[in-house]
Design an enzyme around this catalytic site. Structure first.
Site: not given
Length: 227
Positions: A66-67
């Site tokens: 994520h991210s």
């Protein structure tokens, strides 16, 4: 289900506990799930932390980031246990790039992440602006807890350069968050297109792994089935 191992990698300013709901959904489906705790001080250290977890997997694995975790799985995902990559509202740099090099000047009128000036080599988000920027679709109390529990993000992580991009040799999927105020949807779309990822869009904030865990788990299941 052809692959049963999943490794989850968190991004900046948060820790692995945010994956709890995704973890629980996957466990209920029979997956063996591991959650990495990145130091988020340097990219090299974070990739090493992921590789240590991958070393312990029993077979082919879906690696999820994520991210900023997208940069981490790009660097660590060349590990021989990795069969597929899943990017969740994530950065997807190429060899020689860093997260810093992928952050464009925001177009006029678009939200700007409330990143405070560096302090002793680390970045934090403005605590009061965190909920709206990072987690607008979470209950206010949950978003404010994430703001209060931020993990500082090291400049050595955001500026860490990719040595070899795993997406060049692994199939990839990308979950694009259309209500994201941290990584603009247009930027996500461009990165997903460049790496040739199969894209799924969801109306969610940057904290989609917390607010819409069923969407994240569904994409991971699909990656496991197709790899």
């Amino acid at each position: 289900m052809s692959i049963t191992n999943v490794v989850l990698v968190h991004g900046a300013w948060v820790d692995g506990s945010g994956w709890r709901a995704v973890h629980d959904l996957l466990i209920a489906d029979g997956f063996a799930v591991s959650v990495v705790q990145n130091p988020t001080v340097t990219l090299a250290d974070d990739a090493a932390a992921v590789r240590r977890v991958l070393d312990r997997q029993s077979g082919p694995t879906v690696l999820v980031g994520h991210s900023y975790g997208g940069a981490v799985i790009t660097e660590a995902g060349t590990h021989d246990r990795v069969a597929a990559l899943v990017y969740v509202a994530a950065f997807a740099p190429d060899k020689g790039e860093s997260v810093t090099s992928l952050i464009p000047e925001p177009p006029p009128g678009t939200p700007v992440p409330p990143i405070l000036p560096p302090d002793d080599g680390f970045l934090l988000l403005d605590r009061d602006k965190f909920p709206a920027a990072f987690a607008a679709d979470l209950p206010d109390a949950d978003a404010r807890f994430l703001a209060a529990s931020q993990t500082p993000w090291g400049l050595g992580a955001i500026g860490g350069v990719i040595t070899e991009a795993a997406w060049r040799s692994r199939p990839s999927r990308y979950l694009l968050t259309t209500e994201d105020r941290m990584i603009p949807p247009s930027g996500q779309r461009a990165m997903a297109g460049r790496i040739g990822a199969a894209v799924t869009e969801v109306a969610a904030s940057h904290a989609v792994y917390v607010s819409r865990p069923e969407s994240v788990a569904a994409l991971i299941r699909a990656a496991a089935d197709d790899a």
